[in-house]
Design a protein around this motif. Structure first.
Motif, PDB file in Angstrom:
ATOM      1  N   GLY A 162       0.825  -1.172   0.092  1.00  0.00           N
ATOM      2  CA  GLY A 162       0.128   0.018  -0.025  1.00  0.00           C
ATOM      3  C   GLY A 162       0.772   1.080  -0.249  1.00  0.00           C
ATOM      4  O   GLY A 162       0.162   2.362  -0.074  1.00  0.00           O
ATOM      5  N   GLU A 163       2.234   1.183  -0.169  1.00  0.00           N
ATOM      6  CA  GLU A 163       3.029   2.429  -0.069  1.00  0.00           C
ATOM      7  C   GLU A 163       2.937   3.157  -1.301  1.00  0.00           C
ATOM      8  O   GLU A 163       3.225   2.845  -2.250  1.00  0.00           O
ATOM      9  N   GLN A 164       2.656   4.622  -1.062  1.00  0.00           N
ATOM     10  CA  GLN A 164       2.283   5.231  -2.106  1.00  0.00           C
ATOM     11  C   GLN A 164       3.194   6.821  -2.186  1.00  0.00           C
ATOM     12  O   GLN A 164       3.135   7.512  -2.804  1.00  0.00           O
ATOM     13  N   THR A 165       4.100   6.731  -1.036  1.00  0.00           N
ATOM     14  CA  THR A 165       4.881   7.964  -0.879  1.00  0.00           C
ATOM     15  C   THR A 165       6.367   7.506  -1.200  1.00  0.00           C
ATOM     16  O   THR A 165       6.808   8.254  -2.146  1.00  0.00           O
ATOM     17  N   ARG A 166       6.774   6.615  -0.615  1.00  0.00           N
ATOM     18  CA  ARG A 166       8.155   6.165  -1.022  1.00  0.00           C
ATOM     19  C   ARG A 166       8.467   5.143  -2.034  1.00  0.00           C
ATOM     20  O   ARG A 166       7.574   4.558  -2.554  1.00  0.00           O
ATOM     21  N   LEU A 167       9.659   5.384  -2.694  1.00  0.00           N
ATOM     22  CA  LEU A 167       9.600   4.621  -3.831  1.00  0.00           C
ATOM     23  C   LEU A 167      10.464   3.276  -3.544  1.00  0.00           C
ATOM     24  O   LEU A 167      10.211   2.516  -4.260  1.00  0.00           O
ATOM     25  N   VAL A 168      11.191   3.262  -2.591  1.00  0.00           N
ATOM     26  CA  VAL A 168      12.022   2.062  -2.012  1.00  0.00           C
ATOM     27  C   VAL A 168      11.500   1.852  -0.483  1.00  0.00           C
ATOM     28  O   VAL A 168      11.638   2.499   0.276  1.00  0.00           O
ATOM     29  N   VAL A 169      11.162   0.526  -0.132  1.00  0.00           N
ATOM     30  CA  VAL A 169      11.056   0.309   1.438  1.00  0.00           C
ATOM     31  C   VAL A 169      11.639  -0.979   1.468  1.00  0.00           C
ATOM     32  O   VAL A 169      11.589  -2.004   0.836  1.00  0.00           O
ATOM     33  N   ALA A 170      11.865  -1.280   2.933  1.00  0.00           N
ATOM     34  CA  ALA A 170      12.204  -2.568   3.478  1.00  0.00           C
ATOM     35  C   ALA A 170      11.160  -3.051   4.402  1.00  0.00           C
ATOM     36  O   ALA A 170      10.662  -2.406   5.149  1.00  0.00           O
ATOM     37  N   GLU A 171      11.261  -4.389   4.223  1.00  0.00           N
ATOM     38  CA  GLU A 171      10.082  -5.253   5.064  1.00  0.00           C
ATOM     39  C   GLU A 171      10.607  -6.538   5.387  1.00  0.00           C
ATOM     40  O   GLU A 171      10.891  -7.021   4.561  1.00  0.00           O
ATOM     41  N   LYS A 175       6.969 -15.080   5.557  1.00  0.00           N
ATOM     42  CA  LYS A 175       6.679 -16.140   4.747  1.00  0.00           C
ATOM     43  C   LYS A 175       8.193 -16.721   4.035  1.00  0.00           C
ATOM     44  O   LYS A 175       8.361 -17.904   4.029  1.00  0.00           O
ATOM     45  N   MET A 176       9.154 -15.544   4.066  1.00  0.00           N
ATOM     46  CA  MET A 176      10.401 -16.138   3.232  1.00  0.00           C
ATOM     47  C   MET A 176      11.288 -16.303   4.356  1.00  0.00           C
ATOM     48  O   MET A 176      12.580 -16.447   4.277  1.00  0.00           O
ATOM     49  N   GLY A 177      11.017 -15.767   5.687  1.00  0.00           N
ATOM     50  CA  GLY A 177      12.016 -15.619   6.845  1.00  0.00           C
ATOM     51  C   GLY A 177      13.013 -14.853   6.611  1.00  0.00           C
ATOM     52  O   GLY A 177      14.106 -15.077   6.955  1.00  0.00           O
ATOM     53  N   MET A 178      12.808 -13.787   5.763  1.00  0.00           N
ATOM     54  CA  MET A 178      13.956 -12.885   5.523  1.00  0.00           C
ATOM     55  C   MET A 178      13.451 -11.575   5.434  1.00  0.00           C
ATOM     56  O   MET A 178      12.342 -11.274   4.995  1.00  0.00           O
ATOM     57  N   TRP A 179      14.019 -10.469   5.491  1.00  0.00           N
ATOM     58  CA  TRP A 179      14.089  -9.056   5.171  1.00  0.00           C
ATOM     59  C   TRP A 179      14.084  -9.039   3.695  1.00  0.00           C
ATOM     60  O   TRP A 179      14.899  -9.644   3.066  1.00  0.00           O
ATOM     61  N   ARG A 180      13.355  -8.030   2.985  1.00  0.00           N
ATOM     62  CA  ARG A 180      13.494  -7.824   1.517  1.00  0.00           C
ATOM     63  C   ARG A 180      13.623  -6.311   1.412  1.00  0.00           C
ATOM     64  O   ARG A 180      12.911  -5.499   2.226  1.00  0.00           O
ATOM     65  N   VAL A 181      14.168  -5.746   0.197  1.00  0.00           N
ATOM     66  CA  VAL A 181      13.905  -4.307  -0.054  1.00  0.00           C
ATOM     67  C   VAL A 181      13.275  -4.424  -1.315  1.00  0.00           C
ATOM     68  O   VAL A 181      13.624  -5.274  -2.223  1.00  0.00           O
ATOM     69  N   THR A 182      12.408  -3.527  -1.383  1.00  0.00           N
ATOM     70  CA  THR A 182      11.703  -3.501  -2.578  1.00  0.00           C
ATOM     71  C   THR A 182      11.309  -2.180  -3.301  1.00  0.00           C
ATOM     72  O   THR A 182      10.895  -1.500  -2.795  1.00  0.00           O
ATOM     73  N   LEU A 183      11.070  -2.383  -4.604  1.00  0.00           N
ATOM     74  CA  LEU A 183      10.422  -0.913  -5.173  1.00  0.00           C
ATOM     75  C   LEU A 183       8.991  -1.018  -4.661  1.00  0.00           C
ATOM     76  O   LEU A 183       8.411  -2.219  -4.522  1.00  0.00           O
ATOM     77  N   THR A 184       8.460  -0.021  -4.536  1.00  0.00           N
ATOM     78  CA  THR A 184       6.923   0.194  -4.157  1.00  0.00           C
ATOM     79  C   THR A 184       6.143   0.424  -5.124  1.00  0.00           C
ATOM     80  O   THR A 184       6.572   0.500  -6.352  1.00  0.00           O
ATOM     81  N   PRO A 185       4.907   0.268  -5.089  1.00  0.00           N
ATOM     82  CA  PRO A 185       3.770   0.401  -6.041  1.00  0.00           C
ATOM     83  C   PRO A 185       4.073   2.042  -6.635  1.00  0.00           C
ATOM     84  O   PRO A 185       3.858   1.953  -7.930  1.00  0.00           O
ATOM     85  N   ARG A 186       4.424   2.659  -6.045  1.00  0.00           N
ATOM     86  CA  ARG A 186       4.519   3.942  -6.720  1.00  0.00           C
ATOM     87  C   ARG A 186       5.795   4.169  -7.739  1.00  0.00           C
ATOM     88  O   ARG A 186       5.702   4.627  -8.792  1.00  0.00           O
ATOM     89  N   ALA A 187       6.634   3.514  -7.462  1.00  0.00           N
ATOM     90  CA  ALA A 187       8.069   3.414  -8.162  1.00  0.00           C
ATOM     91  C   ALA A 187       7.690   2.688  -9.350  1.00  0.00           C
ATOM     92  O   ALA A 187       8.034   2.892 -10.502  1.00  0.00           O
ATOM     93  N   ILE A 188       7.002   1.388  -8.991  1.00  0.00           N
ATOM     94  CA  ILE A 188       6.887   0.450 -10.543  1.00  0.00           C
ATOM     95  C   ILE A 188       5.804   1.192 -11.430  1.00  0.00           C
ATOM     96  O   ILE A 188       5.938   1.338 -12.499  1.00  0.00           O
ATOM     97  N   ASN A 189       4.683   1.978 -10.697  1.00  0.00           N
ATOM     98  CA  ASN A 189       3.577   2.322 -11.648  1.00  0.00           C
ATOM     99  C   ASN A 189       4.060   3.800 -12.445  1.00  0.00           C
ATOM    100  O   ASN A 189       3.457   4.267 -12.992  1.00  0.00           O
TER     101      ASN A 189
END
Ligand code: 6PG
Length: 254
Positions: A162-171, A175-189
């Motif tokens: 649901g992130e619409q402000t930042r371009l990149v977040v960590a969460e 399910k994967m048992g790990m931290w991930r860094v990802t482009l947000t929907p704002r960046a992708i869209n």
């Protein structure tokens, strides 16, 4: 209001999907370089995209891309060292980047070895630095899709979806048992073009849900992808398309 155009391109086999994707990447690079002097692409992790990288590294394709004008980013990264076998960077480096003459300074990896929030902030700074006078807009974002409907590292139930402000977040992805860094929907869209690569029977059920049921990105994150001013292409093989109603399979390309 989004004005994204959605194309569904069904190919007989995973190999056909890979070849079609390689042609699309070559064409997208040529268009972007002609228009702006550079090609900014965000790569995806996963086995389906990996086959594309291996094909792009072959002379048939590598010689058709002006690598000196290419900037590579990633849609997401596992929070691991860059030499970890599960690192998207390592996978991409081995499948493609070590085999083509792309300037090192134009490979913008996510520093998975750093604290996740720090890695996300630094990556976002690197992305925005490439667009000093305009909003970030990748020429092409490559995406895979998991059988749970995740894409990049936007997994069901994550705040990042649901992130619409930042371009990149960590969460942290339980399910994967790990931290991930990802482009947000704002960046992708914000991208000019998004290309999904989806193959295999294991994706058929979720692909039908993503493409044929009402938008519910919290449950099916791939549904969040709707470029504001861009195109979305689903390049899928017959096995992944098997559950799609005929009217959804716009282009069964032989
Ligand atoms: C990752 C990817 C992820 C991947 C999908 C599909 O880091 O794992 O970014 O989103 O693209 O899980 O992967 P496959 O193509 O291997 O099924």
């Amino acid at each position: 209001m989004t004005t994204s155009h959605v194309e569904i391109d069904v190919r007989p086999s995973p190999g056909d999907v890979t070849a079609a994707a390689a042609e699309r990447v070559v064409a997208a690079a040529a268009r972007a370089i002609a228009a702006s002097g550079r090609f900014v692409i965000a790569l995806s992790g996963g086995s389906t995209p990996r086959a594309l990288y291996q094909m792009l590294a072959t002379p048939l394709y590598a010689t058709r891309i002006d690598w000196a004008k290419v900037h590579v980013f990633w849609g997401d990264e596992r929070c691991l060292p860059p030499d970890d076998p599960a690192s998207n960077y390592r996978m991409t480096r081995e499948a493609l980047l070590d085999l083509v003459p792309i300037p090192v300074a134009q490979v913008h990896r996510i520093h998975g070895e750093d604290p996740p929030d720090q890695a996300a902030a630094a990556y976002e700074q690197g992305l925005t630095a490439l667009f000093p006078d305009a909003p970030v807009r990748c020429d092409l974002v490559l995406l895979g899709m998991g059988d749970d409907g995740h894409t990049a590292s936007l997994f069901p139930g994550l705040t990042a979806v649901g992130e619409q402000t930042r371009l990149v977040v960590a969460e942290h992805v339980a399910k994967m048992g790990m931290w991930r860094v990802t482009l947000t929907p704002r960046a992708i869209n914000a991208a000019a073009a998004v290309l999904f690569l989806v193959t295999g029977a294991s994706k058929a059920a979720v692909l039908r849900q993503v493409l044929n049921t009402p938008r519910e990105p919290a449950r099916l994150p791939a549904q969040v992808v709707a470029p504001v001013r861009g195109t979305v292409t689903w390049l899928i093989d017959a096995a992944a398309a098997a559950s799609l109603p005929q009217e959804t399979r716009q282009g069964d390309t032989p």
